[in-house]
Design a protein around this motif. Structure first.
Motif, mmCIF file in Angstrom:
data_model
loop_
_atom_site.group_PDB
_atom_site.id
_atom_site.type_symbol
_atom_site.label_atom_id
_atom_site.label_comp_id
_atom_site.label_asym_id
_atom_site.label_seq_id
_atom_site.Cartn_x
_atom_site.Cartn_y
_atom_site.Cartn_z
ATOM 1 N N LYS A 38 -0.272 -1.134 4.076
ATOM 2 C CA LYS A 38 0.650 -1.933 4.903
ATOM 3 C C LYS A 38 -0.087 -3.033 5.693
ATOM 4 O O LYS A 38 0.526 -3.978 6.161
ATOM 5 C CB LYS A 38 1.463 -1.039 5.837
ATOM 6 C CG LYS A 38 0.666 -0.396 6.952
ATOM 7 C CD LYS A 38 1.581 0.261 7.964
ATOM 8 C CE LYS A 38 0.838 1.009 9.040
ATOM 9 N NZ LYS A 38 -0.286 0.367 9.699
ATOM 10 N N ASP A 39 -1.398 -2.892 5.859
ATOM 11 C CA ASP A 39 -2.168 -3.910 6.590
ATOM 12 C C ASP A 39 -2.746 -4.983 5.674
ATOM 13 O O ASP A 39 -3.394 -5.912 6.138
ATOM 14 C CB ASP A 39 -3.337 -3.253 7.340
ATOM 15 C CG ASP A 39 -2.834 -2.273 8.379
ATOM 16 O OD1 ASP A 39 -1.774 -2.540 8.967
ATOM 17 O OD2 ASP A 39 -3.491 -1.236 8.584
ATOM 18 N N TYR A 81 -2.655 -7.653 2.079
ATOM 19 C CA TYR A 81 -1.802 -8.460 1.217
ATOM 20 C C TYR A 81 -2.344 -8.251 -0.192
ATOM 21 O O TYR A 81 -3.538 -8.442 -0.434
ATOM 22 C CB TYR A 81 -1.865 -9.928 1.643
ATOM 23 C CG TYR A 81 -0.953 -10.820 0.832
ATOM 24 C CD1 TYR A 81 0.386 -10.978 1.198
ATOM 25 C CD2 TYR A 81 -1.424 -11.483 -0.289
ATOM 26 C CE1 TYR A 81 1.233 -11.786 0.452
ATOM 27 C CE2 TYR A 81 -0.584 -12.296 -1.041
ATOM 28 C CZ TYR A 81 0.741 -12.441 -0.658
ATOM 29 O OH TYR A 81 1.582 -13.238 -1.404
ATOM 30 N N LYS A 119 1.268 -7.968 4.157
ATOM 31 C CA LYS A 119 1.222 -8.722 5.399
ATOM 32 C C LYS A 119 0.759 -10.152 5.096
ATOM 33 O O LYS A 119 -0.353 -10.329 4.569
ATOM 34 C CB LYS A 119 0.182 -8.032 6.281
ATOM 35 C CG LYS A 119 0.486 -8.022 7.726
ATOM 36 C CD LYS A 119 -0.486 -7.072 8.376
ATOM 37 C CE LYS A 119 -0.668 -7.458 9.803
ATOM 38 N NZ LYS A 119 -1.640 -6.582 10.465
ATOM 39 N N THR A 120 1.563 -11.133 5.447
ATOM 40 C CA THR A 120 1.223 -12.509 5.036
ATOM 41 C C THR A 120 0.134 -13.128 5.930
ATOM 42 O O THR A 120 -0.314 -14.239 5.653
ATOM 43 C CB THR A 120 2.469 -13.418 5.029
ATOM 44 O OG1 THR A 120 3.132 -13.262 6.271
ATOM 45 C CG2 THR A 120 3.406 -13.066 3.899
ATOM 46 N N ASN A 121 -0.274 -12.398 7.002
ATOM 47 C CA ASN A 121 -1.446 -12.869 7.756
ATOM 48 C C ASN A 121 -2.547 -11.795 7.756
ATOM 49 O O ASN A 121 -3.304 -11.662 8.721
ATOM 50 C CB ASN A 121 -1.063 -13.255 9.191
ATOM 51 C CG ASN A 121 -0.496 -12.075 9.955
ATOM 52 O OD1 ASN A 121 -0.232 -11.019 9.370
ATOM 53 N ND2 ASN A 121 -0.299 -12.231 11.249
ATOM 54 N N ALA A 122 -2.624 -11.067 6.639
ATOM 55 C CA ALA A 122 -3.580 -9.960 6.547
ATOM 56 C C ALA A 122 -5.025 -10.460 6.612
ATOM 57 O O ALA A 122 -5.330 -11.572 6.191
ATOM 58 C CB ALA A 122 -3.353 -9.202 5.237
#
Ligand code: URA
Length: 189
Positions: free
Chosen positions: A72-73, A75, A29-32
């Protein structure tokens, strides 16, 4: 993040040759809220083009399960993004630790990458990312499981998930550290 990857490819593909030319980019996720940083990709990571998908990745996944954190949450990335290799005495291509020069070459890109994601916490896996991001004076055996603040970045050092392959006694420490990280993330992020 796509622009970052293109810039990185332009930079490194002109420096490296042959099988050192495969860059394994960060994944997730790129905003993790949480970024995990390993050492460098191994063979499986280079084949599949993703960090932590080989043996160390399996260990990491097992421990993430204990913590309530889900891959999945997050990065997940590496300090050095090419696989450092050497030829073994038997003539096989094997992994080696990244050199100081390789780490220094990739470090500004790692910092840029973390700045793009803007996480609440950066979890370093093993000594390589810990020393690169927090400073050479830190050693994983001393500071694992303790938060370190450095240049406005909150760093949570954990052992590298491959270390328990060689040292099974680290397993219970690792479990405690990852559970504490999960709790902190639920309370603070
Ligand atoms: N070890 C690492 O440090 N990173 C990977 O991606 C895989 C194994």
């Amino acid at each position: 993040m796509e622009k970052f990857k293109t810039e990185m490819a332009d930079h490194f593909l002109s420096l490296y040759e042959g099988n050192m030319r495969s860059i394994v980019y960060g994944d997730g996720k790129t905003n993790a809220k949480l970024v995990m940083v390993g050492e460098a990709p191994g063979e499986q990571e280079t084949i599949q083009g993703k960090p932590f998908v080989g043996k160390a990745g399996k260990n990491l996944a097992e421990f993430l399960n204990l913590s309530g954190l889900e891959r999945k949450d997050l990065y997940i990335t590496n300090t050095v993004k090419i696989r450092p290799t050497r030829i073994s005495p038997a003539g096989r291509i094997v992994n080696r630790p990244p050199t100081k020069e390789e780490i220094a070459l990739f470090l500004p890109w790692l910092k840029k990458e973390i700045a793009l994601v803007k996480p609440k916490c950066v979890c370093t896996l093993g000594n390589v990312p810990l020393k690169a991001l927090a400073g050479n004076e830190y050693t994983i055996g001393d500071v694992h499981g303790q938060f370190i603040e450095k240049d406005g970045m909150l760093i949570y050092p954990m052992y590298h998930p491959a270390s328990m392959i060689y040292n099974p006694s680290i397993k219970s420490i690792y479990a405690e550290d990852v559970v504490r990280l999960g709790e902190w993330m639920r309370e603070n992020a």
